[in-house]
Design a protein around this motif. Structure first.
Motif, PDB file in Angstrom:
ATOM      1  N   SER A 191     -13.098 -56.910 -89.310  1.00 49.68           N
ATOM      2  CA  SER A 191     -14.001 -56.789 -90.390  1.00 49.68           C
ATOM      3  C   SER A 191     -14.619 -55.418 -90.745  1.00 49.68           C
ATOM      4  CB  SER A 191     -15.149 -57.667 -90.143  1.00 49.68           C
ATOM      5  OG  SER A 191     -15.720 -57.102 -89.354  1.00 49.68           O
ATOM      6  N   PRO A 192     -15.034 -54.942 -92.072  1.00 48.12           N
ATOM      7  CA  PRO A 192     -15.630 -53.815 -92.092  1.00 48.12           C
ATOM      8  C   PRO A 192     -16.683 -53.392 -91.014  1.00 48.12           C
ATOM      9  CG  PRO A 192     -15.341 -55.089 -93.986  1.00 48.12           C
ATOM     10  CD  PRO A 192     -15.108 -55.800 -93.106  1.00 48.12           C
ATOM     11  N   VAL A 193     -17.583 -54.463 -90.647  1.00 45.04           N
ATOM     12  CA  VAL A 193     -18.351 -54.136 -89.469  1.00 45.04           C
ATOM     13  C   VAL A 193     -17.822 -53.685 -88.176  1.00 45.04           C
ATOM     14  CG1 VAL A 193     -20.393 -55.221 -88.163  1.00 45.04           C
ATOM     15  CG2 VAL A 193     -20.017 -55.685 -90.567  1.00 45.04           C
ATOM     16  N   ALA A 194     -16.653 -54.490 -87.638  1.00 42.03           N
ATOM     17  CA  ALA A 194     -15.900 -54.225 -86.707  1.00 42.03           C
ATOM     18  C   ALA A 194     -15.389 -52.760 -86.776  1.00 42.03           C
ATOM     19  CB  ALA A 194     -14.726 -55.343 -86.368  1.00 42.03           C
ATOM     20  N   ALA A 195     -14.703 -52.265 -87.883  1.00 43.35           N
ATOM     21  CA  ALA A 195     -13.938 -51.326 -88.194  1.00 43.35           C
ATOM     22  C   ALA A 195     -15.240 -49.841 -87.986  1.00 43.35           C
ATOM     23  CB  ALA A 195     -13.493 -51.119 -89.480  1.00 43.35           C
ATOM     24  N   VAL A 196     -16.321 -50.203 -88.407  1.00 39.89           N
ATOM     25  CA  VAL A 196     -17.399 -49.086 -88.202  1.00 39.89           C
ATOM     26  C   VAL A 196     -17.896 -48.983 -86.670  1.00 39.89           C
ATOM     27  CG1 VAL A 196     -19.885 -48.477 -89.026  1.00 39.89           C
ATOM     28  CG2 VAL A 196     -18.095 -49.313 -90.588  1.00 39.89           C
ATOM     29  N   ALA A 197     -17.900 -50.096 -86.224  1.00 40.34           N
ATOM     30  CA  ALA A 197     -18.504 -49.974 -84.769  1.00 40.34           C
ATOM     31  C   ALA A 197     -17.536 -49.364 -83.877  1.00 40.34           C
ATOM     32  CB  ALA A 197     -18.564 -51.687 -84.150  1.00 40.34           C
ATOM     33  N   ILE A 198     -16.239 -49.736 -84.044  1.00 41.78           N
ATOM     34  CA  ILE A 198     -14.980 -49.071 -83.374  1.00 41.78           C
ATOM     35  C   ILE A 198     -15.047 -47.715 -83.510  1.00 41.78           C
ATOM     36  CG2 ILE A 198     -12.677 -48.954 -82.665  1.00 41.78           C
ATOM     37  CD1 ILE A 198     -12.353 -52.004 -83.830  1.00 41.78           C
ATOM     38  N   ALA A 199     -15.288 -47.209 -84.772  1.00 39.48           N
ATOM     39  CA  ALA A 199     -15.168 -45.860 -85.143  1.00 39.48           C
ATOM     40  C   ALA A 199     -16.134 -45.273 -84.498  1.00 39.48           C
ATOM     41  CB  ALA A 199     -14.993 -45.491 -86.720  1.00 39.48           C
ATOM     42  N   THR A 200     -17.222 -45.888 -84.747  1.00 38.94           N
ATOM     43  CA  THR A 200     -18.684 -45.202 -83.915  1.00 38.94           C
ATOM     44  C   THR A 200     -18.304 -45.129 -82.438  1.00 38.94           C
ATOM     45  OG1 THR A 200     -20.141 -46.317 -85.574  1.00 38.94           O
ATOM     46  CG2 THR A 200     -21.077 -45.478 -83.544  1.00 38.94           C
ATOM     47  N   VAL A 201     -17.918 -45.935 -81.820  1.00 34.69           N
ATOM     48  CA  VAL A 201     -17.680 -45.689 -80.093  1.00 34.69           C
ATOM     49  C   VAL A 201     -16.663 -44.660 -80.061  1.00 34.69           C
ATOM     50  CG1 VAL A 201     -16.301 -46.887 -78.282  1.00 34.69           C
ATOM     51  CG2 VAL A 201     -17.930 -48.058 -79.719  1.00 34.69           C
ATOM     52  N   VAL A 202     -15.669 -44.500 -80.715  1.00 27.03           N
ATOM     53  CA  VAL A 202     -14.566 -43.447 -80.479  1.00 27.03           C
ATOM     54  C   VAL A 202     -15.063 -42.081 -80.861  1.00 27.03           C
ATOM     55  CG1 VAL A 202     -12.400 -42.567 -81.195  1.00 27.03           C
ATOM     56  CG2 VAL A 202     -12.660 -45.091 -81.258  1.00 27.03           C
ATOM     57  N   PHE A 203     -15.640 -41.968 -82.246  1.00 27.36           N
ATOM     58  CA  PHE A 203     -16.521 -40.857 -82.305  1.00 27.36           C
ATOM     59  C   PHE A 203     -17.235 -40.428 -81.248  1.00 27.36           C
ATOM     60  CE2 PHE A 203     -19.764 -38.407 -84.518  1.00 27.36           C
ATOM     61  CZ  PHE A 203     -19.029 -37.376 -85.214  1.00 27.36           C
ATOM     62  N   GLY A 204     -18.233 -41.269 -80.910  1.00 27.10           N
ATOM     63  CA  GLY A 204     -19.471 -40.996 -79.878  1.00 27.10           C
ATOM     64  C   GLY A 204     -18.793 -40.664 -78.752  1.00 27.10           C
ATOM     65  N   LEU A 205     -17.614 -41.309 -78.293  1.00 30.16           N
ATOM     66  CA  LEU A 205     -17.174 -40.893 -76.911  1.00 30.16           C
ATOM     67  C   LEU A 205     -16.597 -39.459 -76.896  1.00 30.16           C
ATOM     68  CD1 LEU A 205     -16.754 -42.346 -74.130  1.00 30.16           C
ATOM     69  CD2 LEU A 205     -14.775 -43.311 -75.317  1.00 30.16           C
TER      70      LEU A 205
END
Lengths: 208, 208, 208
Positions: free
Chosen positions: B171-185
Motif C-alpha cells: 500500500s502507499p503507507v507500506a511503500a513510504v515505510a520501506i523507503a524510509t527504512v532504506v533511506f535511513g539505513l
C-alpha cells in the motif's frame, strides 16, 4: 540437466569467481564482491538474451544467482593472499570465455539467427561479462591488453561452434573439445606472451 | 496519479539531481549536466524495462524527461559552492535508491516475475542508474565503496517489498515505510561509517 | 539501397574509424582495434534497436560488420603517426554524430514513437556509440568535455529531423542538409572553442 544449461552455469561460475577475485584485490566489501561477481558472471548472458529479445535467464531461473553467491563465499575464505590473485583471476576468466563463446553461439543458432550473427553473438556473450566487470571496476578491459590474445580464442571458438553446428556435428564431446582449445589458447598466450600486431602498422607508427 | 508513477518520477528526480551535482563538481557544462542527470535518473528504469521486454518508460512518457531538465536548472542556480556538494549528492542518491528498489520490484511483480527475480530486478533498478552515472563519469561506483553500505539497504528494501506484496499488504503507507527504512539505513551508514566485511576474510588476507 | 541504410552504414563506418583511431593511440592490438571500432560504430544502433524492441541491425544484417572491419584495416595502414590522430578521430566522430542523430530519429518515427521520444532516441543513438567507446577505453566521454559542444548539435539535428518529418518534408536532400549543419556546428565548435555555460552558475561557484 541439458548440456547448454551445464555449460552456461559453469561459465557463469567461472566469470563470477573472476569478478569476486577482482573485488578482493580492489578492497571492495563482500556485497561489492557479490555484485562484481554477478556482473561478470551474468552480464554476458543478459546482453545476449536482450539482443535475442528474450527474458534474460538470470532473471528467469533463480539457479543462476547461486553462481555469484557461491563464488563470493569461496573467495571470502580463500587461502591465498589477494596480492597473488592475478593468475587465478585470469584462469577463471579464461574458463568463462571458453564456455560462453560456445553457449552464446548455440543459443543464437537455436533461436534461428544466421551463422555469422550467431558467432558474433557468441563472441559478444564471451567478452561482454568480463568487459562489464572491468569497466565498472574502472580499469581497462583485458580484451584491450596487447600483450596476449583474448578475443581471438573466443572468435575461433564461436566460429568453430557455428561450423560444427551447421554440419550437424555438435555434441557434448564437440563442446568440450572446442572449450579446451579456446581455454588452452588463451592460457598459453598468457604464459608465453603470444600476441598479434598493433592497431597501426609498425612502419607507419613512427613516421612523420 | 497512481502511486507507482509518483514514486518512479520522484526517484528519477533524486537520481537526476545526483547526476547534475556530479557534473557540476567535475566541471562539465550545462548540457553535460543534463545528460549525466538523465543517465542517472533514467538509466536504472531503462535497464529494468529492457529486461522486462517493455518500451522504457523514459521513451514512452515524455514526462520523465522533465526530471533531469528540472534537476539541471536547479543545480545551475545552486547557492552552495561545488566543493561542498559531496553530501547533497549522496543524500539525493540515497533517496533515488530508496524509491527505485521498491518501484523496480513492484513493476516486475506486476509483470509476473517470481518474487526472487522481482527483488533482483528491484535491486538492479536501484543501483543501475547510479552505476551508469559513475562509470561514464569515469570514477569507481559508490556501490563498491567499502566504507559504508549501499547495496544492502536496496536489497533489504527490494526483499521486504516482495514479501509484503506476496502477503497482499502492499500500500502507499507500506511503500513510504520501506523507503524510509532504506533511506535511513543508507544515510546512517554514511554518517556513522557502518560497513560490512571485506571481500576476503581478514585472517586470510595477509597469509602466505 | 534505401536512404536510411546508406546513412546508417556511413555513420557506422565513421564511428568505427574513430574507435580504431583511439585503439591505435592507446596501443591496442589489431583485434582490440576491431572491437573498439565495432563498439563505437555499432553500439549506438544496438542501444537504439533494443529500446525499440527490435533485433539490433548489427546482428540481423552481417553487412554492418563490414564497417568496423574496413575501418580497422584502414587505420592499420594509415600514413600518419598515431600522435597526430587526435583531429581525424574527432572529425570522423563528428561525421557519425551528424548521421546517427538523423537515422535514429527517423527509425523511431517509423516505428511510431511520438516526436519527442523519437528525437530523444536519435540523440541517444548519436551519442551512445561514442560514449561506449570512451567508457570501455577508460577515458571521460567527449560528450562531457566543456571546451566545445557535442550533444547540442546532435539535439538540434534530431529535433529538426522530427519537425521536418512531421511536416512531411523529409527527403534525401533534407537529410544531407541537416547532417551538414550538425557536422559543421560540431567541427566549428572544436575549431573555435565554442562552448556553453558550466553546470553551475559562475556567481555561485566560488561562493561560501
Amino acid at each position: 540437466m541439458p548440456l547448454g544449461l551445464v555449460l552456461d552455469l559453469l561459465g557463469t561460475f567461472f566469470f563470477a569467481v573472476s569478478g569476486c577475485l577482482l573485488a578482493a584485490r580492489r578492497g571492495f566489501d563482500i556485497i561489492g564482491s557479490l555484485f562484481l561477481g554477478a556482473l561478470a558472471g551474468l552480464g554476458g548472458g543478459v546482453i545476449r538474451d536482450l539482443i535475442l529479445g528474450e527474458v534474460p535467464s538470470a532473471f528467469d531461473s533463480p539457479v543462476y544467482l547461486a553462481a555469484p553467491a557461491v563464488a563470493a563465499v569461496m573467495v571470502f575464505f580463500l587461502k591465498r593472499s589477494v596480492e597473488r590473485m592475478r593468475k587465478p583471476l585470469l584462469v577463471f576468466d579464461a574458463g568463462g570465455l571458453a564456455l560462453f563463446c560456445i553457449v552464446g553461439t548455440v543459443k543464437a543458432l537455436e533461436v534461428g539467427l544466421n551463422p555469422i550473427a550467431s558467432a558474433l553473438l557468441g563472441v559478444t556473450t564471451a567478452v561482454g561479462g568480463g568487459m562489464l566487470r572491468d569497466v565498472v571496476a574502472n580499469r581497462e578491459p583485458q580484451l584491450f591488453d596487447p600483450r596476449d590474445i583474448y578475443a581471438v580464442p573466443a572468435m575461433l571458438g564461436a566460429g568453430i561452434t557455428a561450423v560444427v553446428w551447421q554440419a550437424d556435428l555438435y555434441s557434448p564431446v564437440a563442446a568440450v573439445a572446442i572449450a579446451t582449445v579456446v581455454f588452452g589458447l588463451r592460457v598459453l598466450s598468457l604464459r608465453f606472451g603470444w600476441h598479434i600486431p598493433h592497431a597501426s602498422a609498425p612502419w607507419q607508427r613512427y613516421e612523420d
